[in-house]
Design an enzyme around this catalytic site. Structure first.
Site, mmCIF file in Angstrom:
data_model
loop_
_atom_site.group_PDB
_atom_site.id
_atom_site.type_symbol
_atom_site.label_atom_id
_atom_site.label_comp_id
_atom_site.label_asym_id
_atom_site.label_seq_id
_atom_site.Cartn_x
_atom_site.Cartn_y
_atom_site.Cartn_z
ATOM 1 N N VAL A 125 -42.244 67.894 -6.641
ATOM 2 C CA VAL A 125 -42.666 68.855 -7.656
ATOM 3 C C VAL A 125 -42.735 68.170 -9.016
ATOM 4 O O VAL A 125 -43.698 68.334 -9.770
ATOM 5 C CB VAL A 125 -41.693 70.044 -7.704
ATOM 6 N N GLY B 138 -40.392 85.317 0.196
ATOM 7 C CA GLY B 138 -39.690 85.765 -0.996
ATOM 8 C C GLY B 138 -40.604 86.525 -1.943
ATOM 9 O O GLY B 138 -40.214 87.533 -2.539
ATOM 10 N N GLY C 16 -36.085 65.650 -12.956
ATOM 11 C CA GLY C 16 -36.473 65.528 -11.553
ATOM 12 C C GLY C 16 -37.880 64.997 -11.423
ATOM 13 O O GLY C 16 -38.630 65.395 -10.526
ATOM 14 N N SER C 17 -38.250 64.063 -12.301
ATOM 15 C CA SER C 17 -39.642 63.600 -12.363
ATOM 16 C C SER C 17 -40.042 62.748 -11.160
ATOM 17 O O SER C 17 -41.227 62.526 -10.928
ATOM 18 C CB SER C 17 -39.863 62.793 -13.640
ATOM 19 N N ALA D 12 -38.144 81.348 -14.607
ATOM 20 C CA ALA D 12 -39.061 82.162 -13.806
ATOM 21 C C ALA D 12 -38.927 81.814 -12.328
ATOM 22 O O ALA D 12 -38.791 80.643 -11.971
ATOM 23 C CB ALA D 12 -40.504 81.944 -14.254
ATOM 24 N N LYS E 153 -43.254 78.025 8.336
ATOM 25 C CA LYS E 153 -42.358 78.792 7.453
ATOM 26 C C LYS E 153 -41.250 79.430 8.281
ATOM 27 O O LYS E 153 -41.501 80.013 9.333
ATOM 28 C CB LYS E 153 -43.173 79.860 6.736
ATOM 29 N N HIS F 187 -48.925 83.024 5.959
ATOM 30 C CA HIS F 187 -48.500 81.653 5.668
ATOM 31 C C HIS F 187 -48.738 80.739 6.876
ATOM 32 O O HIS F 187 -48.946 81.196 7.994
ATOM 33 C CB HIS F 187 -47.006 81.622 5.316
#
Lengths: 250, 250, 250, 250
Positions: A16, A146, A11-12, A106, A140, A136
């Protein structure tokens, strides 16, 4: 194992993924080998002698990615969501057949978020009271965040194991919502404010003293140092590791 | 070992001693046995079948107290200052001859201060930068505080062990004192303000995120919960324990 | 005077200029008329019927810019530095000849910085103690920051006018720098930390209570709302206005 | 008018009254004349040539007290609650007949609380978002606090007058209570934590910056400086003054 770490990114081309590629390229000890996006062959990783792959993709493809990587002896650092207990068991099975390979999965790679959750859980049994405030930006959609849910759950478990009772609270007259939401017995307050990014404060108190653990995430690249930490360490930790804190020797 | 803990207090007539007596008496699991002050015989502890003694006295008498207690099989929780390495070795020698006895010697019994120092040290190697701000009432004579010195030393040691370099700092034009004092390479800032009691903030930062660990001590009894924790645990820890955190299973 | 405000920008190709152009274009009440950069003729402003010009340029050209604008009946909002008393007098002279024109010159357009300085100065005479902590990214060359210098000066003046003495301070034993720099009698502490941008905290305290005024600037566009406020208001304030707060009806 | 101010205290035997007597006695410029408690004659004030009386009593007696004081030319500083518009009009009527007398009635004498409410209201119209967090000891029965209600009301009025819309909020999925209580359109969060006393934080934010105004009340005598300020000033302000901030020249 620094020096020879050749890092590939799944997913380069995404937001992200680009940030991870940039972070790898900026790091003196790591070498960026290749990026793989939708439609590209996974064989690019073996062809380029990649040693660790970072996967921030999608639940629908991550299992196929992991099967390929593990069977080809490539370590993985995974931030993709959607890992049920069943999925984790499947990954453990693949790793049992390939004992030299390490996989880190993670839910959160922001080192400060990981540390503050762990510290909050460690401190929770020494205090009468604990509450969580998360703050935040106003775009949002969900409240609490989360991370706040996970923090409250970790605090609640630590207190239950230590036999600590609920935080004292004499409130008898409450305007609806004033005392926040209650997650596993822990009060959680969600602030939404223009100018903020992502912040969380855990407040712990006992007679005469309080302890506050605050994490401020000021831009969206705050996961990068945690990903690089995982990339550096995972080669030395064969098998499945769940949670960045397990790699942090705390 | 709750239930049968009979707690004696050395210096029970002093300000700190009185607060400890009150805390012991308010605790359901502990029984206050006897207080001993200047001129009183230490035998009061054996006569009253005391099992743990709390000593917040003076460097000039604490060694005599400890010799008596250890040789009579009584555990000790010690907040008195002035323990050199030589003194600690002497105490270890006495304990070697009385293997069932436990002694806790700690420079700080405020649980929040102990936790925040430990968390700061644990987090320090994951961040590029770390600084300490301590804030106290304006009647304090020394700056930085003793806790800030110890915090900076623990941070510095943790970073040295992990091979982390100094915090980045491009300051070239500084008004004298602006960047604070430097303790073991860590910048420490001391605020003195009417209305404050005793507070400390450790700030850690890396690109895009910060972690803040803050401890607020709002009155002078904040050492009491830590002393009681020591009293409850020391009977199960024979030998010498230095530092409250060693008893906290962190 | 919203609706007909046509805004020109001097230095529109620079980093600050681009942010201002973007902010003007995003505002429903304002119209972006034209940008003028090095080498472009100032006549572009008259040709385009510009009513207000924003000038974030350089001390070496700003006076020529202002003479042109004032003499052509165009209001100005100026963030360029270097205005001595002599320069301000010159501008006042030009404005006296062109009584309908308004010019705002301000050292700081971050609304939060302006408000927090003013609030700090207003509160300063009611408190025994006041100190300033400013916190910035570690690439900053000067300590304290310019804003901290101005804040301390405003606090000192307010306290002097009210006859308030110095903040109490019993420090007798200080590690060099611990108590910070002293600006006009006010202690100022400068923190430099990776992950921070630009932040300032003014702490005021008296027996039993403290007041903290904190400003966090999280990106470099935080001057934009203040510039737009100036653009909207300056047409109704003929003559010279120094400082954004003068336009804010506080 | 310092030097000749002779201060009497109504309810001098109560907890608040004692603190006020102590504060008056500790002040070089004021003289404590006499205390009057339940059953004592109000004439003690005239007999003792008292010039200002402080009244922290009960809604059931405060009107009788004020009638006596005003008709005898004695100024009053009143912290007693329960003043309806009707009661205020009655007091104004008595003052009209006694034009030299000044009466201050205020719901809050903590200078920091008064300042932070005022600053919050002044700043509110410059920010897209504003929320309030109030934090108290866990023995408090009501949530939000009275100060938080007043703060939210002042913020809401300031924003309405300036034509500012509601704070942006994209929350679509909320665990019940997470976003706090809503007071006049302002979100208010109430934290209850052992170790705290009385604290409040107003957070204001706009794109790229935030402003935080925090008040910490660390003991119960924090009303004393505000009462003394009222005592010193009220003699120079004939008529009725409502709210301590009106005396503060802000």
């Amino acid at each position: 194992m620094s020096g020879d770490i050749r890092v590939g990114v799944l997913g380069s081309a995404g937001k992200v993924g680009q940030a991870i590629v940039a972070a790898v390229e900026a790091d003196d000890d790591l070498t960026y080998s290749v990026g793989v996006d939708k439609g590209d062959p996974l064989e690019s990783f073996t062809d380029s002698e990649t040693t660790v792959v970072v996967d921030f993709t999608h639940p629908s493809v991550v299992m196929d990615n992991l099967r390929f990587l593990i069977h080809n002896g490539i370590h993985a650092v995974v931030g993709t969501t959607g890992f049920t207990d069943e999925r984790l068991d499947t990954v453990r099975g693949w790793l049992a057949e390939n004992p030299g390979v390490g996989v880190l999965i993670a839910p959160n790679f922001a080192i400060g978020a990981v540390l503050s959750m762990r510290f909050a859980a460690q401190a929770a049994r020494f205090y009468d009271s604990v509450e969580v405030i998360e703050l935040h930006h106003p775009h949002k959609a969900d409240a609490p965040s989360g991370t706040a849910y996970r923090t409250a759950a970790m605090i609640a478990r630590a207190r239950a194991e230590a036999g600590v009772g609920p935080s004292p609270d004499a409130t008898t007259e409450e305007l609806d919502g004033a005392r926040g939401a209650v997650v596993d017995g822990v009060h959680v307050h969600s602030v939404r404010l223009a100018g903020l990014v992502a912040h969380q404060e855990v407040l712990l108190g006992t007679e005469g003293e309080t302890l506050t653990i605050r994490h401020d995430s000021l831009d969206r690249t705050s996961f990068a140092p945690g990903v690089l930490l995982g990339v550096r360490e995972i080669g030395d930790r064969p098998g499945l590791t769940v949670g960045l804190d397990e790699l942090m020797d705390l």
